[in-house]
Design a protein around this motif. Structure first.
Motif, PDB file in Angstrom:
ATOM      1  N   ILE A  87       0.835  -1.213   0.000  1.00 25.44           N
ATOM      2  CA  ILE A  87       0.000   0.000   0.000  1.00 25.44           C
ATOM      3  C   ILE A  87       0.864   1.255   0.000  1.00 25.44           C
ATOM      4  CG2 ILE A  87      -1.610   1.369   1.396  1.00 25.44           C
ATOM      5  CD1 ILE A  87      -2.915  -1.345   2.221  1.00 25.44           C
ATOM      6  N   LEU A  88       1.847   1.318   0.884  1.00 21.75           N
ATOM      7  CA  LEU A  88       2.686   2.511   0.988  1.00 21.75           C
ATOM      8  C   LEU A  88       3.571   2.713  -0.243  1.00 21.75           C
ATOM      9  CD1 LEU A  88       3.602   2.336   4.774  1.00 21.75           C
ATOM     10  CD2 LEU A  88       1.963   3.871   3.659  1.00 21.75           C
ATOM     11  N   ALA A  89       4.134   1.633  -0.766  1.00 20.66           N
ATOM     12  CA  ALA A  89       4.935   1.754  -1.984  1.00 20.66           C
ATOM     13  C   ALA A  89       4.055   2.224  -3.137  1.00 20.66           C
ATOM     14  CB  ALA A  89       5.596   0.423  -2.331  1.00 20.66           C
ATOM     15  N   GLY A  90       2.841   1.698  -3.212  1.00 19.93           N
ATOM     16  CA  GLY A  90       1.916   2.107  -4.265  1.00 19.93           C
ATOM     17  C   GLY A  90       1.573   3.581  -4.194  1.00 19.93           C
ATOM     18  N   ILE A  91       1.212   4.051  -3.019  1.00 21.86           N
ATOM     19  CA  ILE A  91       0.857   5.468  -2.848  1.00 21.86           C
ATOM     20  C   ILE A  91       2.055   6.360  -3.167  1.00 21.86           C
ATOM     21  CG2 ILE A  91       0.256   7.224  -1.130  1.00 21.86           C
ATOM     22  CD1 ILE A  91      -1.514   5.045   0.221  1.00 21.86           C
ATOM     23  N   ALA A  92       3.223   6.010  -2.650  1.00 18.83           N
ATOM     24  CA  ALA A  92       4.416   6.832  -2.879  1.00 18.83           C
ATOM     25  C   ALA A  92       4.779   6.885  -4.365  1.00 18.83           C
ATOM     26  CB  ALA A  92       5.590   6.298  -2.057  1.00 18.83           C
ATOM     27  N   LEU A  93       4.680   5.759  -5.055  1.00 18.13           N
ATOM     28  CA  LEU A  93       5.005   5.759  -6.481  1.00 18.13           C
ATOM     29  C   LEU A  93       3.979   6.544  -7.288  1.00 18.13           C
ATOM     30  CD1 LEU A  93       6.300   2.109  -6.885  1.00 18.13           C
ATOM     31  CD2 LEU A  93       7.625   4.211  -7.156  1.00 18.13           C
ATOM     32  N   ILE A  94       2.725   6.416  -6.963  1.00 17.89           N
ATOM     33  CA  ILE A  94       1.689   7.174  -7.675  1.00 17.89           C
ATOM     34  C   ILE A  94       1.924   8.671  -7.503  1.00 17.89           C
ATOM     35  CG2 ILE A  94      -0.774   7.754  -7.681  1.00 17.89           C
ATOM     36  CD1 ILE A  94      -1.259   4.738  -6.970  1.00 17.89           C
ATOM     37  N   LEU A  95       2.233   9.090  -6.287  1.00 11.20           N
ATOM     38  CA  LEU A  95       2.426  10.515  -5.999  1.00 11.20           C
ATOM     39  C   LEU A  95       3.810  11.026  -6.393  1.00 11.20           C
ATOM     40  CD1 LEU A  95       0.764  10.731  -2.475  1.00 11.20           C
ATOM     41  CD2 LEU A  95      -0.226  11.388  -4.695  1.00 11.20           C
ATOM     42  N   GLY A  96       4.745  10.130  -6.677  1.00  9.18           N
ATOM     43  CA  GLY A  96       6.117  10.551  -6.945  1.00  9.18           C
ATOM     44  C   GLY A  96       6.768  11.097  -5.702  1.00  9.18           C
ATOM     45  N   LEU A  97       6.477  10.494  -4.564  1.00  6.28           N
ATOM     46  CA  LEU A  97       6.972  10.927  -3.263  1.00  6.28           C
ATOM     47  C   LEU A  97       8.013   9.923  -2.763  1.00  6.28           C
ATOM     48  CD1 LEU A  97       6.729  12.797  -0.778  1.00  6.28           C
ATOM     49  CD2 LEU A  97       4.903  11.293   0.024  1.00  6.28           C
ATOM     50  N   PHE A  98       9.240  10.388  -2.551  1.00  7.55           N
ATOM     51  CA  PHE A  98      10.344   9.498  -2.175  1.00  7.55           C
ATOM     52  C   PHE A  98      10.401   8.328  -3.165  1.00  7.55           C
ATOM     53  CE2 PHE A  98       8.893  11.286   1.993  1.00  7.55           C
ATOM     54  CZ  PHE A  98       9.919  12.217   2.101  1.00  7.55           C
ATOM     55  N   THR A  99      10.386   8.673  -4.427  1.00  7.89           N
ATOM     56  CA  THR A  99      10.244   7.709  -5.516  1.00  7.89           C
ATOM     57  C   THR A  99      11.289   6.615  -5.478  1.00  7.89           C
ATOM     58  OG1 THR A  99       9.254   9.426  -6.885  1.00  7.89           O
ATOM     59  CG2 THR A  99      10.130   7.503  -8.024  1.00  7.89           C
ATOM     60  N   THR A 100      12.544   6.984  -5.316  1.00  9.80           N
ATOM     61  CA  THR A 100      13.608   5.981  -5.344  1.00  9.80           C
ATOM     62  C   THR A 100      13.474   5.015  -4.177  1.00  9.80           C
ATOM     63  OG1 THR A 100      15.040   7.598  -6.423  1.00  9.80           O
ATOM     64  CG2 THR A 100      16.102   5.668  -5.493  1.00  9.80           C
TER      65      THR A 100
END
Length: 167
Positions: A87-100
């Motif tokens: 869930i957290l990886a999905g949200i972060a990738l969608i938002l481009g937040l702490f992408t790496t």
């Protein structure tokens, strides 16, 4: 040459944003499915451990030993880690937040699933995630990283600008 293109080009950043959102949606859907579907990891772990035997094992012995000795006794913790990690990886990738960092966490989960004998979409996600990781900060150019990274550079003086700078 490809590395420089991935790390600096705005067109590459746009393509990476599409890939990033696709992977993020995939992770988010998987995590929400586990959250709402009563996810239990114990059976999966036992199945993976059983695949380490035989003439052509699908799971390597060292990984099966880790699953049997550590993951299985802590299956409730691992269920939470997998579910919330997706869930957290999905949200972060969608938002481009702490992408790496999100991409790195995602690829670790992909490899854990692959080591456990599950193929599914994991190889495809690994290949796409490698491009995100190779691009570094450019993969989050069209996302929240565009604003977060400069903010972090100002607030955290021990981070050199060259390490996180947008080009």
């Amino acid at each position: 040459m490809l590395n420089n293109f991935l790390r600096t080009n705005k067109i590459a950043a746009a393509v990476l944003a599409v890939i990033r959102v696709y992977i993020g949606v995939t992770w988010l859907k998987a995590g929400i499915g586990k959250l709402t579907g009563g996810f239990e990891v114990q059976g999966f772990l036992q199945g993976a451990i059983s695949q380490a035997a035989g003439e052509h094992p699908a799971v390597q012995g060292w990984w099966a030993a880790f699953l049997e000795g550590f993951a299985l006794p802590n299956h409730t913790l691992f269920a939470q880690l997998v579910m919330w990690g997706e869930i957290l990886a999905g949200i972060a990738l969608i938002l481009g937040l702490f992408t790496t960092a999100a991409a790195f966490g995602g690829i670790l989960m992909n490899f854990a699933f692959l080591f456990s004998g599950t193929v599914s979409t994991n190889p495809q996600m690994v290949i796409l995630t490698v491009f995100i990781l190779a691009a570094g900060i450019n993969a989050g150019r069209y996302g929240l990283d565009h604003w977060i990274v400069p903010f972090m550079q100002k607030r955290l003086p021990h981070i050199r600008k060259g390490q996180l700078a947008h080009t």
